[in-house]
Design an enzyme around this catalytic site. Sequence first.
Site, PDB file in Angstrom:
ATOM      1  N   ASP A  38       1.135  -1.536   0.028  1.00 41.65           N
ATOM      2  CA  ASP A  38       0.197  -0.067   0.318  1.00 41.65           C
ATOM      3  C   ASP A  38       0.854   1.148  -0.665  1.00 41.65           C
ATOM      4  O   ASP A  38       0.518   2.608   0.355  1.00 41.65           O
ATOM      5  CB  ASP A  38      -1.180   0.098   1.036  1.00 41.65           C
ATOM      6  CG  ASP A  38      -0.642   0.040   2.672  1.00 41.65           C
ATOM      7  OD1 ASP A  38       0.403   0.042   2.960  1.00 41.65           O
ATOM      8  OD2 ASP A  38      -0.615  -0.089   3.398  1.00 41.65           O
ATOM      9  N   HIS A 244      25.967   3.355 -17.296  1.00 45.45           N
ATOM     10  CA  HIS A 244      25.261   3.584 -16.742  1.00 45.45           C
ATOM     11  C   HIS A 244      25.175   2.848 -15.448  1.00 45.45           C
ATOM     12  O   HIS A 244      23.821   2.134 -14.828  1.00 45.45           O
ATOM     13  CB  HIS A 244      23.795   3.300 -17.117  1.00 45.45           C
ATOM     14  CG  HIS A 244      23.184   4.086 -18.500  1.00 45.45           C
ATOM     15  ND1 HIS A 244      22.529   3.715 -19.065  1.00 45.45           N
ATOM     16  CD2 HIS A 244      23.954   5.299 -19.105  1.00 45.45           C
ATOM     17  CE1 HIS A 244      22.285   4.478 -20.718  1.00 45.45           C
ATOM     18  NE2 HIS A 244      22.856   6.041 -19.730  1.00 45.45           N
ATOM     19  N   ASP A 261      27.889  11.082 -11.669  1.00 42.72           N
ATOM     20  CA  ASP A 261      26.935  11.237 -13.795  1.00 42.72           C
ATOM     21  C   ASP A 261      25.743  12.182 -12.424  1.00 42.72           C
ATOM     22  O   ASP A 261      24.787  11.204 -11.810  1.00 42.72           O
ATOM     23  CB  ASP A 261      26.839  10.700 -14.306  1.00 42.72           C
ATOM     24  CG  ASP A 261      25.639  11.188 -15.267  1.00 42.72           C
ATOM     25  OD1 ASP A 261      24.997  12.135 -15.393  1.00 42.72           O
ATOM     26  OD2 ASP A 261      25.730  11.400 -16.779  1.00 42.72           O
ATOM     27  N   ASP A 272      21.371  18.140 -15.535  1.00 41.70           N
ATOM     28  CA  ASP A 272      22.306  16.743 -15.555  1.00 41.70           C
ATOM     29  C   ASP A 272      23.848  17.127 -15.623  1.00 41.70           C
ATOM     30  O   ASP A 272      24.617  17.458 -16.764  1.00 41.70           O
ATOM     31  CB  ASP A 272      21.825  16.155 -16.960  1.00 41.70           C
ATOM     32  CG  ASP A 272      22.179  14.933 -17.299  1.00 41.70           C
ATOM     33  OD1 ASP A 272      23.111  14.639 -16.634  1.00 41.70           O
ATOM     34  OD2 ASP A 272      22.061  14.468 -18.961  1.00 41.70           O
ATOM     35  N   HIS A 351      28.896   6.522 -26.775  1.00 39.82           N
ATOM     36  CA  HIS A 351      27.829   7.279 -26.701  1.00 39.82           C
ATOM     37  C   HIS A 351      27.812   8.511 -27.793  1.00 39.82           C
ATOM     38  O   HIS A 351      28.975   9.128 -28.013  1.00 39.82           O
ATOM     39  CB  HIS A 351      27.057   7.536 -25.886  1.00 39.82           C
ATOM     40  CG  HIS A 351      27.877   7.907 -24.800  1.00 39.82           C
ATOM     41  ND1 HIS A 351      28.447   9.803 -24.537  1.00 39.82           N
ATOM     42  CD2 HIS A 351      29.072   7.762 -24.083  1.00 39.82           C
ATOM     43  CE1 HIS A 351      29.151  10.537 -23.731  1.00 39.82           C
ATOM     44  NE2 HIS A 351      29.692   8.882 -23.232  1.00 39.82           N
ATOM     45  N   HIS A 355      22.353  15.560 -25.579  1.00 38.02           N
ATOM     46  CA  HIS A 355      20.777  15.033 -25.796  1.00 38.02           C
ATOM     47  C   HIS A 355      19.992  16.264 -25.271  1.00 38.02           C
ATOM     48  O   HIS A 355      20.519  17.355 -23.862  1.00 38.02           O
ATOM     49  CB  HIS A 355      20.533  13.854 -24.817  1.00 38.02           C
ATOM     50  CG  HIS A 355      20.605  13.856 -23.849  1.00 38.02           C
ATOM     51  ND1 HIS A 355      20.083  14.600 -22.466  1.00 38.02           N
ATOM     52  CD2 HIS A 355      21.625  13.777 -23.187  1.00 38.02           C
ATOM     53  CE1 HIS A 355      21.008  14.638 -21.282  1.00 38.02           C
ATOM     54  NE2 HIS A 355      21.863  13.899 -21.306  1.00 38.02           N
ATOM     55  N   HIS A 362      16.565  12.916 -20.721  1.00 41.15           N
ATOM     56  CA  HIS A 362      16.626  13.116 -21.870  1.00 41.15           C
ATOM     57  C   HIS A 362      15.476  13.690 -22.544  1.00 41.15           C
ATOM     58  O   HIS A 362      14.368  12.414 -23.000  1.00 41.15           O
ATOM     59  CB  HIS A 362      16.948  11.784 -22.605  1.00 41.15           C
ATOM     60  CG  HIS A 362      18.094  11.055 -21.875  1.00 41.15           C
ATOM     61  ND1 HIS A 362      18.280   9.723 -21.557  1.00 41.15           N
ATOM     62  CD2 HIS A 362      19.091  11.994 -22.206  1.00 41.15           C
ATOM     63  CE1 HIS A 362      19.444   9.432 -21.033  1.00 41.15           C
ATOM     64  NE2 HIS A 362      20.050  10.536 -21.818  1.00 41.15           N
ATOM     65  N   GLU A 385      28.782  16.303 -23.333  1.00 41.18           N
ATOM     66  CA  GLU A 385      29.409  15.400 -22.506  1.00 41.18           C
ATOM     67  C   GLU A 385      29.623  14.383 -23.391  1.00 41.18           C
ATOM     68  O   GLU A 385      29.975  13.258 -23.557  1.00 41.18           O
ATOM     69  CB  GLU A 385      28.094  14.302 -22.244  1.00 41.18           C
ATOM     70  CG  GLU A 385      26.692  13.988 -22.636  1.00 41.18           C
ATOM     71  CD  GLU A 385      25.841  13.421 -22.007  1.00 41.18           C
ATOM     72  OE1 GLU A 385      26.005  12.394 -21.257  1.00 41.18           O
ATOM     73  OE2 GLU A 385      25.089  13.638 -21.962  1.00 41.18           O
ATOM     74  N   TYR A 389      36.081   5.167 -22.022  1.00 33.24           N
ATOM     75  CA  TYR A 389      36.347   4.634 -21.480  1.00 33.24           C
ATOM     76  C   TYR A 389      37.333   3.254 -21.334  1.00 33.24           C
ATOM     77  O   TYR A 389      37.362   2.842 -23.242  1.00 33.24           O
ATOM     78  CB  TYR A 389      35.018   4.048 -21.218  1.00 33.24           C
ATOM     79  CG  TYR A 389      33.688   5.641 -20.993  1.00 33.24           C
ATOM     80  CD1 TYR A 389      33.243   5.703 -19.980  1.00 33.24           C
ATOM     81  CD2 TYR A 389      33.623   5.588 -22.171  1.00 33.24           C
ATOM     82  CE1 TYR A 389      32.624   7.126 -19.827  1.00 33.24           C
ATOM     83  CE2 TYR A 389      32.152   7.009 -21.983  1.00 33.24           C
ATOM     84  CZ  TYR A 389      32.269   7.386 -21.072  1.00 33.24           C
ATOM     85  OH  TYR A 389      31.320   8.510 -20.854  1.00 33.24           O
ATOM     86  N   ARG A 406      34.279  11.386 -17.654  1.00 35.20           N
ATOM     87  CA  ARG A 406      33.322  11.798 -18.997  1.00 35.20           C
ATOM     88  C   ARG A 406      33.414  13.130 -18.292  1.00 35.20           C
ATOM     89  O   ARG A 406      33.607  13.190 -17.046  1.00 35.20           O
ATOM     90  CB  ARG A 406      31.708  11.501 -18.776  1.00 35.20           C
ATOM     91  CG  ARG A 406      30.418  11.717 -19.400  1.00 35.20           C
ATOM     92  CD  ARG A 406      29.547  11.238 -19.984  1.00 35.20           C
ATOM     93  NE  ARG A 406      29.025  10.174 -18.821  1.00 35.20           N
ATOM     94  CZ  ARG A 406      28.927   9.348 -18.404  1.00 35.20           C
ATOM     95  NH1 ARG A 406      29.535   8.220 -18.757  1.00 35.20           N
ATOM     96  NH2 ARG A 406      28.386   9.003 -16.981  1.00 35.20           N
ATOM     97  N   GLU A 408      30.919  16.419 -18.220  1.00 37.55           N
ATOM     98  CA  GLU A 408      28.847  16.941 -18.856  1.00 37.55           C
ATOM     99  C   GLU A 408      28.897  17.934 -18.582  1.00 37.55           C
ATOM    100  O   GLU A 408      28.620  18.631 -17.147  1.00 37.55           O
ATOM    101  CB  GLU A 408      28.277  15.745 -18.230  1.00 37.55           C
ATOM    102  CG  GLU A 408      26.710  16.386 -18.996  1.00 37.55           C
ATOM    103  CD  GLU A 408      25.670  14.852 -18.861  1.00 37.55           C
ATOM    104  OE1 GLU A 408      24.689  14.885 -19.412  1.00 37.55           O
ATOM    105  OE2 GLU A 408      25.609  14.502 -17.565  1.00 37.55           O
TER     106      GLU A 408
END
Length: 441
Positions: A38, A244, A261, A272, A351, A355, A362, A385, A389, A406, A408
């Site tokens: 619940d 991710h 990130d 972001d 990647h 975006h 996104h 970004e 890697y 990375r 960004e």
Amino acid sequence: MDYTPFRQRRLSLLEHIAKAGGGIAIIPTAPERVRNRDTAFPYRADSYFHYLSGFPEPDAVLVLIAGRGDDAPRSIVFCRDKDLDKEIWDGFRFGPDGARETFGFDAAHSFKDFEAQLPDLLTDQPALWYSLGHDAAWDARITAALNAVRVQTRNGKRPPAAIHDVRAVLDRMRLLKDDSEIALMKQAAAIACAAHRRALAFAAPGKYEYEVEAEFLHEFRRRGSQFPAYPPIVASGANACVLHYVDNNRQMRDGDLLLIDAGCELDGYASDITRTFPVNGRFSGPQADVYDLVLDAQSAAIAALKPGATFHDPHDAAVRVLAQGMIDMKLLEGSVDGVIESESYKRYYMHRTSHWLGLDVHDAGEYKTGDEWVALKPGMVLTIEPGCYIRPGDDVPQAFWNIGVRIEDDALVTAGGCEVLTSKAPKTIAGIEQLMKRTHG
């Protein structure tokens, strides 16, 4: 909150529908979702519904009717009834009267009456504007109402002759942020920058990734953000090479890089940001080489971000810098053009560079129209970004193994180029090391 921008957006959509021949638009909000037994997940309105209404409660649907002849266009909301007993348990409800007065709708009714009124609302409308296929339960409601109108055709009633996906229009509208949206996104960016500075001051060998994540969540909420914009990525060591990664449960070690990130959401709008830094406060030589490469790639992408350029141009600029760097570091062989043509760079950069950003991290909006990349215009907001890697491999210099970087930022396209909204989060090697030295000694 000033609800004038929401009303202006509704009028813009109604104007588009009228020019297309008229009709009715139906935009429901998101349902509440059960987490377990619940207990529900924290509620968040559907982004399209929020964009047009600002109304924050579940069990609501927006109906927009384009005027015909002497009839003025109308915006109608169906929402939960005012219920003082339930407010004791769950908090304030606007109710139909409060919704109409506060949010500027032309009319408001009980959500309980929506399905009964829907056939009459649909009758003799030239077209229905709706996100068919987005939600099965709502599709069933709409289909039942359309069928109820169809059985009355002998009595002269007609269902809409066409169904259009309202998201296509709204996506184009959402690509260009108005002043109120930009102001919120700047606030969300400032909150996220403060959280990244807090993480830089806190992270150290021996601490766990989730401890750093907790610092982010604390700073987000302390400064008024309602939610993280997405599950934070706090990835140390080899985890930084997992794009991710969200487990955030590893103990950080001396010599690790930490890739974070993380962005926040403020009144529906996302920030972001990604930053990468050494948990001990000092970049090693190979770490600095990779980091500077990614930072140079980001600088090239930002320089390419301006009105008249295409969405793809910043990515092209970043890839060219990365390809040259990968060759220089003996990660790849050949010429820059050859590496780009063969896409061998994707082994280390898989990647895209950008975006859209807005109500969704996104965000809505096409990147291409047919075979043509979308042209950038003032008011668009996107991320920049690039990353690199490097996983272990027999042909990879061991000094670079498990280095993931990375960087960004969020950028607003302006008449003169772009404005980086997240510049207050340190990202040069000197800036990062200086801040960590002040806090760590």
